[in-house]
Every structure is written in C-alpha cells, then in structure tokens.
Write an enzyme that holds these catalytic residues in place. Structure first.
Site, short mmCIF file in Angstrom:
data_model
loop_
_atom_site.label_atom_id
_atom_site.label_comp_id
_atom_site.label_asym_id
_atom_site.label_seq_id
_atom_site.Cartn_x
_atom_site.Cartn_y
_atom_site.Cartn_z
N HIS A 91 0.96 -10.52 4.88
CA HIS A 91 2.27 -10.67 4.22
C HIS A 91 3.22 -11.52 5.07
CE1 HIS A 91 2.07 -8.18 0.63
NE2 HIS A 91 1.55 -7.17 1.30
N HIS B 282 -4.21 -6.73 5.92
CA HIS B 282 -3.45 -6.84 4.67
C HIS B 282 -1.95 -6.97 4.96
CE1 HIS B 282 -2.56 -5.44 0.36
NE2 HIS B 282 -1.38 -5.43 0.96
N GLU B 283 -1.45 -6.07 5.83
CA GLU B 283 0.00 -6.08 6.11
C GLU B 283 0.42 -7.34 6.85
OE1 GLU B 283 1.85 -4.18 4.53
OE2 GLU B 283 0.19 -2.90 3.89
N CYS C 129 -1.52 -3.23 -3.63
CA CYS C 129 -0.34 -3.72 -2.91
C CYS C 129 0.90 -3.33 -3.70
CB CYS C 129 -0.42 -5.24 -2.76
SG CYS C 129 0.97 -5.96 -1.87
N LEU C 130 1.91 -2.84 -3.00
CA LEU C 130 3.14 -2.42 -3.69
C LEU C 130 3.84 -3.61 -4.35
CD1 LEU C 130 4.51 0.19 -1.12
CD2 LEU C 130 3.37 0.64 -3.31
N GLY D 290 1.28 1.04 3.86
CA GLY D 290 1.82 -0.03 4.69
C GLY D 290 2.84 -0.83 3.91
N GLN E 76 8.23 -7.89 1.89
CA GLN E 76 8.17 -7.18 0.61
C GLN E 76 9.52 -6.57 0.22
OE1 GLN E 76 4.38 -4.94 1.87
NE2 GLN E 76 4.16 -5.14 -0.34
NI NI Z 1 0.66 -5.53 0.32
#
Ligand code: NI
Length: 186
Positions: free
Chosen positions: A149, A145-146, A103-104, A49, A54
């Site tokens: 953000h 989670h997404e 998380c990226l 995701g 991000q």
């Molecule tokens: Ni993340």
C-alpha cells in the site's frame, strides 16, 4: 481517537508512492493521533492490517495485528499490534504460497495471491527505534500486502489468474468448500 473513513480502490491516492516520515515527525502528537485513529479504524472495520494511505494519509506507516487461533487462513499465530514506520522488506526465501487475500479498500472481494513466505522486515517504532524481525507463512503475506500500500500497489495487482478473484459470498459458496475438501476438511 477516531474512526477514519477508509478510501476504496479507484481513489487515486491509493496508487501513490507514500513519503517517508521525517525524524522530527516521530513521537509527535500528530503522529500518535494518526496511529490511534488507524488502530480505532482497524478495529471498527475489522481487519488484520491497515496502511496510512488507506485513511488518505500519504506517509510510510502501517499497522498489523493478527489475532491468534483458527481462521479462514488456517490456524494463526497471534501477532500483537505492531506499528511500522518507514518499513523495508527483504525476501529471505523466494518460495511462494498463496492465500485468498482481502483488503479493507476493496470491500466484498477476495483474490488468490501467491507471495514469498519468508521475509525480513525492518521498521521504526513511534519513538524512532529500529526493529527487525523475520516473518514466515501468512504473516509474511500480511506484511507484503500492507507495505505494498505504501508503494501504491493493491493485492489485485498480484492476482495472476483473474478467475481467482471473487465476491466474498461466492467465495464462501463455491470456492471454500472445494479448498476445505482438498485440505481434508481442515
Ligand atoms: Ni489492503
């Protein structure tokens, strides 16, 4: 399309509340380009995701794509690439379960986060059509989670026990073997 740079924890733009996309922005070349870039970026970095903040775009947009099959989260159902514009989420059942999230924007770390495991999500697609779906288990965690953000929240905000935040190598070495043993080797 292009791979974009993912900004990392500490960048103030990860902590902003993103703005909704406007009706006139839907189906625009610019929005299609951004989503194309996000898909390329997700595939290049390797993830399930990605939210627009991000890649430093302050809009309420996230993509989710879960490959099916065995994974470190257990056996997963495949979720094809889903583009979520202006998403909303509602908890159907507050009972929680935990996963070691990554998380990226927080490369190299994993943290244990417990979240509700049955949610209803509503979002627009790129053409402005409304979609509604229910998600359970791991997928419920992924959506939460997404979408976090988009409100400037990161999974580390939900790590209730700081001793359950670990680097990936140490997680693989010290945590995973215990969890697999506890799960009967599964
Ligand atoms: Ni993340």
């Amino acid at each position: 399309m292009a791979v974009r740079k993912i900004i990392r924890m500490g960048h103030p733009n990860l902590r902003r509340v993103a703005r909704p996309l406007l009706p006139e922005e839907l189906d625009s070349d610019e929005l299609h380009r951004l989503v194309g870039d996000m898909i390329d970026t997700l595939h290049d970095y390797g993830g399930i995701g990605l939210a627009a903040p991000q890649v430093n775009e302050n809009v309420r947009l996230a993509i989710v794509e879960v490959p099916g099959g065995p994974s470190r989260y257990g056996a997963l159902d495949r979720t094809p690439l889903t583009v979520c514009v202006n998403p909303e989420i509602e908890v159907v059942d507050p009972e929680t379960a935990g996963y070691w999230e990554g998380c990226l924007s927080i490369p190299g770390l994993r943290g244990w986060v417990e979240r509700p495991q049955h949610v209803r999500v509503r979002f627009l697609d790129l053409q402005g059509q409304t979609h509604e779906t229910e998600a359970r288990g791991f997928l419920a965690t992924v959506f939460q989670h997404e979408f976090d953000h988009l409100d400037g929240r990161l999974y580390v905000d939900h790590v209730a026990d700081p001793t359950r935040l670990a680097f990936e190598d140490e997680y693989a070495r010290y945590v995973l073997p215990h969890e697999e043993a506890a799960a009967g080797g599964g």
